[in-house]
Scaffold this active site. Sequence first.
Site, PDB file in Angstrom:
ATOM      1  CG  ASP A  40       6.276 -24.631   6.101  1.00 53.85           C
ATOM      2  OD1 ASP A  40       6.681 -24.272   7.222  1.00 53.85           O
ATOM      3  OD2 ASP A  40       5.173 -25.395   5.756  1.00 53.85           O
ATOM      4  CD  GLN A  71       0.651 -28.827   9.593  1.00 55.67           C
ATOM      5  OE1 GLN A  71       0.612 -27.595   9.988  1.00 55.67           O
ATOM      6  NE2 GLN A  71       1.531 -29.497  10.013  1.00 55.67           N
ATOM      7  CE  LYS A  99       2.436 -24.961  12.214  1.00 51.83           C
ATOM      8  NZ  LYS A  99       2.362 -25.919  11.061  1.00 51.83           N
TER       9      LYS A  99
END
Length: 286
Positions: free
Chosen positions: A120, A97, A53
């Site tokens: 997300d 995460q 990322k």
Amino acid sequence: MTAQRIEGKAISDAIRIEIAEETAKLAARGIVPGLAVVLVGEDPASQVYVGNKEKACRQLGFYSEVHRLPAETTQETLLDLIDKLNRQSTINGILVQLPLPKHIEEKAVIDAISAEKDVDGFHPVSVGNLVIGDDSLLPCTPAGVIELIKRTGVGIAGKHAVVIGRSNIVGKPVAMLLLREHATVTICHSRTANMADIAKTADILVVAIGKPNAIGRDFVKPGAVVIDVGINRLETGKLVGDVDYANVLDTAGYITPVPGGVGPMTITMLMQNTLKAAKRQQAAKG
């Protein structure tokens, strides 16, 4: 007839070119999309994802922050960091995460992220907007799945789509997105009876169950589009999907490989969400 491979890497690269061009136009106006990624602990797979990322942000001209916190970080400390990032004007998207260490409640963390910065697509407001069909930041892997299907040229409207798997991260949201595209959708899961018979009626089959090579040609209608979301590492070290690729290859019409199918799309859709969030937040400022 051998199925056509859906080359996720090539499609992902094409979308990234579009994102980079749009980012450059924003940069000319002094706007730089910013993404903050938070990693708690030292899960090896998570470290790889976070590194990828970070790399994508650099390539596309985004501002990037990575907060690497030790595994023993308290939930309170993590929530304080999220609160700070929610208020930070240089950050348009926040991603924590997963998985988190066991002493941290995942739901509390997801709920704490501002819905406007929820790149997300996991916040309850984002999920609610997805279900009712309002514009929202879509979960990255399901959005990538829809993009891959569309780029085959096969229309989704009116088709029967079967989703095997009902997770909040992939199964449920991808079913909602297929409904939004006017497919007739069936969701199968571990308690489904006659799963192979149901799957074999699908024009579009999406599999996300986390079991290596579990789905063979007995589950696949000839000519179907097969999207394999699974990524599993065998004892040999080889990466395989949930679909037995070699077994299904001569039955499916289109199929995603593992690796190189859905995987590359996930980070690309995350970047697209961050760009979208930046543009929205800028427009809200007037």
